[in-house]
Design a protein around this motif. Structure first.
Motif, PDB file in Angstrom:
ATOM      1  N   VAL A 106      46.712  48.695  34.160  1.00  0.00           N
ATOM      2  CA  VAL A 106      45.567  47.807  33.996  1.00  0.00           C
ATOM      3  C   VAL A 106      46.070  46.378  33.788  1.00  0.00           C
ATOM      4  O   VAL A 106      46.983  46.138  32.996  1.00  0.00           O
ATOM      5  CB  VAL A 106      44.688  48.249  32.804  1.00  0.00           C
ATOM      6  CG1 VAL A 106      43.534  47.281  32.595  1.00  0.00           C
ATOM      7  CG2 VAL A 106      44.176  49.670  33.010  1.00  0.00           C
ATOM      8  N   PHE A 107      45.440  45.458  34.509  1.00  0.00           N
ATOM      9  CA  PHE A 107      45.706  44.037  34.335  1.00  0.00           C
ATOM     10  C   PHE A 107      44.500  43.400  33.674  1.00  0.00           C
ATOM     11  O   PHE A 107      43.366  43.628  34.095  1.00  0.00           O
ATOM     12  CB  PHE A 107      45.947  43.344  35.686  1.00  0.00           C
ATOM     13  CG  PHE A 107      47.278  43.662  36.269  1.00  0.00           C
ATOM     14  CD1 PHE A 107      48.388  42.901  35.938  1.00  0.00           C
ATOM     15  CD2 PHE A 107      47.438  44.723  37.139  1.00  0.00           C
ATOM     16  CE1 PHE A 107      49.636  43.187  36.476  1.00  0.00           C
ATOM     17  CE2 PHE A 107      48.674  45.013  37.685  1.00  0.00           C
ATOM     18  CZ  PHE A 107      49.771  44.247  37.351  1.00  0.00           C
ATOM     19  N   TYR A 108      44.754  42.635  32.635  1.00  0.00           N
ATOM     20  CA  TYR A 108      43.721  41.846  31.974  1.00  0.00           C
ATOM     21  C   TYR A 108      44.058  40.400  32.279  1.00  0.00           C
ATOM     22  O   TYR A 108      45.127  39.906  31.896  1.00  0.00           O
ATOM     23  CB  TYR A 108      43.723  42.106  30.467  1.00  0.00           C
ATOM     24  CG  TYR A 108      42.748  41.252  29.714  1.00  0.00           C
ATOM     25  CD1 TYR A 108      41.389  41.518  29.752  1.00  0.00           C
ATOM     26  CD2 TYR A 108      43.196  40.148  28.980  1.00  0.00           C
ATOM     27  CE1 TYR A 108      40.494  40.710  29.065  1.00  0.00           C
ATOM     28  CE2 TYR A 108      42.303  39.353  28.295  1.00  0.00           C
ATOM     29  CZ  TYR A 108      40.954  39.634  28.342  1.00  0.00           C
ATOM     30  OH  TYR A 108      40.069  38.838  27.674  1.00  0.00           O
ATOM     31  N   GLU A 109      43.169  39.729  33.007  1.00  0.00           N
ATOM     32  CA  GLU A 109      43.459  38.396  33.523  1.00  0.00           C
ATOM     33  C   GLU A 109      42.340  37.423  33.177  1.00  0.00           C
ATOM     34  O   GLU A 109      41.176  37.797  33.212  1.00  0.00           O
ATOM     35  CB  GLU A 109      43.563  38.413  35.054  1.00  0.00           C
ATOM     36  CG  GLU A 109      44.391  39.533  35.611  1.00  0.00           C
ATOM     37  CD  GLU A 109      44.258  39.657  37.115  1.00  0.00           C
ATOM     38  OE1 GLU A 109      43.974  38.635  37.793  1.00  0.00           O
ATOM     39  OE2 GLU A 109      44.436  40.773  37.621  1.00  0.00           O
ATOM     40  N   ASN A 110      42.715  36.200  32.911  1.00  0.00           N
ATOM     41  CA  ASN A 110      41.752  35.113  32.750  1.00  0.00           C
ATOM     42  C   ASN A 110      42.191  33.952  33.626  1.00  0.00           C
ATOM     43  O   ASN A 110      43.360  33.552  33.603  1.00  0.00           O
ATOM     44  CB  ASN A 110      41.645  34.673  31.284  1.00  0.00           C
ATOM     45  CG  ASN A 110      40.839  35.661  30.475  1.00  0.00           C
ATOM     46  OD1 ASN A 110      39.625  35.716  30.589  1.00  0.00           O
ATOM     47  ND2 ASN A 110      41.518  36.459  29.667  1.00  0.00           N
ATOM     48  N   TRP A 111      41.223  33.436  34.385  1.00  0.00           N
ATOM     49  CA  TRP A 111      41.448  32.350  35.336  1.00  0.00           C
ATOM     50  C   TRP A 111      40.461  31.233  35.051  1.00  0.00           C
ATOM     51  O   TRP A 111      39.342  31.478  34.613  1.00  0.00           O
ATOM     52  CB  TRP A 111      41.254  32.867  36.764  1.00  0.00           C
ATOM     53  CG  TRP A 111      42.253  33.911  37.129  1.00  0.00           C
ATOM     54  CD1 TRP A 111      42.164  35.264  36.928  1.00  0.00           C
ATOM     55  CD2 TRP A 111      43.529  33.695  37.719  1.00  0.00           C
ATOM     56  NE1 TRP A 111      43.295  35.891  37.356  1.00  0.00           N
ATOM     57  CE2 TRP A 111      44.151  34.950  37.855  1.00  0.00           C
ATOM     58  CE3 TRP A 111      44.202  32.555  38.142  1.00  0.00           C
ATOM     59  CZ2 TRP A 111      45.423  35.097  38.406  1.00  0.00           C
ATOM     60  CZ3 TRP A 111      45.469  32.704  38.700  1.00  0.00           C
ATOM     61  CH2 TRP A 111      46.063  33.967  38.826  1.00  0.00           C
ATOM     62  N   THR A 112      40.880  30.003  35.327  1.00  0.00           N
ATOM     63  CA  THR A 112      39.998  28.871  35.076  1.00  0.00           C
ATOM     64  C   THR A 112      38.860  28.802  36.077  1.00  0.00           C
ATOM     65  O   THR A 112      37.806  28.253  35.753  1.00  0.00           O
ATOM     66  CB  THR A 112      40.776  27.541  35.090  1.00  0.00           C
ATOM     67  OG1 THR A 112      41.452  27.407  36.333  1.00  0.00           O
ATOM     68  CG2 THR A 112      41.766  27.474  33.948  1.00  0.00           C
ATOM     69  N   SER A 113      39.048  29.374  37.287  1.00  0.00           N
ATOM     70  CA  SER A 113      37.985  29.296  38.293  1.00  0.00           C
ATOM     71  C   SER A 113      38.136  30.401  39.335  1.00  0.00           C
ATOM     72  O   SER A 113      39.218  30.989  39.485  1.00  0.00           O
ATOM     73  CB  SER A 113      38.014  27.941  39.008  1.00  0.00           C
ATOM     74  OG  SER A 113      39.161  27.869  39.837  1.00  0.00           O
ATOM     75  N   GLN A 114      37.073  30.639  40.067  1.00  0.00           N
ATOM     76  CA  GLN A 114      37.110  31.582  41.175  1.00  0.00           C
ATOM     77  C   GLN A 114      38.076  31.096  42.248  1.00  0.00           C
ATOM     78  O   GLN A 114      38.788  31.887  42.874  1.00  0.00           O
ATOM     79  CB  GLN A 114      35.705  31.770  41.770  1.00  0.00           C
ATOM     80  CG  GLN A 114      35.646  32.782  42.910  1.00  0.00           C
ATOM     81  CD  GLN A 114      35.957  34.196  42.460  1.00  0.00           C
ATOM     82  OE1 GLN A 114      35.388  34.679  41.487  1.00  0.00           O
ATOM     83  NE2 GLN A 114      36.866  34.865  43.165  1.00  0.00           N
ATOM     84  N   ALA A 115      38.137  29.798  42.459  1.00  0.00           N
ATOM     85  CA  ALA A 115      39.059  29.238  43.459  1.00  0.00           C
ATOM     86  C   ALA A 115      40.510  29.564  43.112  1.00  0.00           C
ATOM     87  O   ALA A 115      41.301  29.896  44.002  1.00  0.00           O
ATOM     88  CB  ALA A 115      38.849  27.734  43.578  1.00  0.00           C
ATOM     89  N   ASP A 116      40.859  29.475  41.821  1.00  0.00           N
ATOM     90  CA  ASP A 116      42.222  29.811  41.409  1.00  0.00           C
ATOM     91  C   ASP A 116      42.503  31.298  41.624  1.00  0.00           C
ATOM     92  O   ASP A 116      43.592  31.665  42.065  1.00  0.00           O
ATOM     93  CB  ASP A 116      42.453  29.440  39.946  1.00  0.00           C
ATOM     94  CG  ASP A 116      42.484  27.941  39.725  1.00  0.00           C
ATOM     95  OD1 ASP A 116      43.002  27.218  40.600  1.00  0.00           O
ATOM     96  OD2 ASP A 116      41.985  27.492  38.679  1.00  0.00           O
TER      97      ASP A 116
END
Length: 99
Positions: A50-60
């Protein structure tokens, strides 16, 4: 933007899959827009990652999916996985205290 990605490997390819997935951690953490990218194995099923990820935007996040460091994994995905990748997009409805 928070993502939970679940990858289930075949027992016979589990170790190879873990190595390929682990190799994604450092380059992904260095990508623009990656807040965190945490790699886990299910405590009760060694073939489930499982990967738990946070991104600043959908584009990123979209740019991440086109990164060349994913090629060694994506080029072998059918052989390595026991089921399709599950990706859950989450929307935050609470925040940390004081935020």
């Amino acid at each position: 933007m928070t993502i939970i990605g679940t990858v289930v490997g075949r027992p016979e390819t589990r170790d190879e899959l873990e190595r390929l997935l682990a190799a994604q951690v450092e380059p992904t953490r260095n990508e623009p827009g990656c807040i965190n990218y945490d790699f886990h194995v299910d405590a009760q099923d060694d073939c489930t990652f499982v990967f738990y990820e946070n991104w600043t935007s959908q584009a990123d996040l979209n740019a991440h999916m086109d990164m060349p460091h994913l090629d060694p994994l994506l080029s072998q995905i059918d052989r390595l996985l026991g089921e399709p990748i599950s990706i859950r997009h989450l929307r935050l409805i609470s925040s940390h205290k004081g935020a």
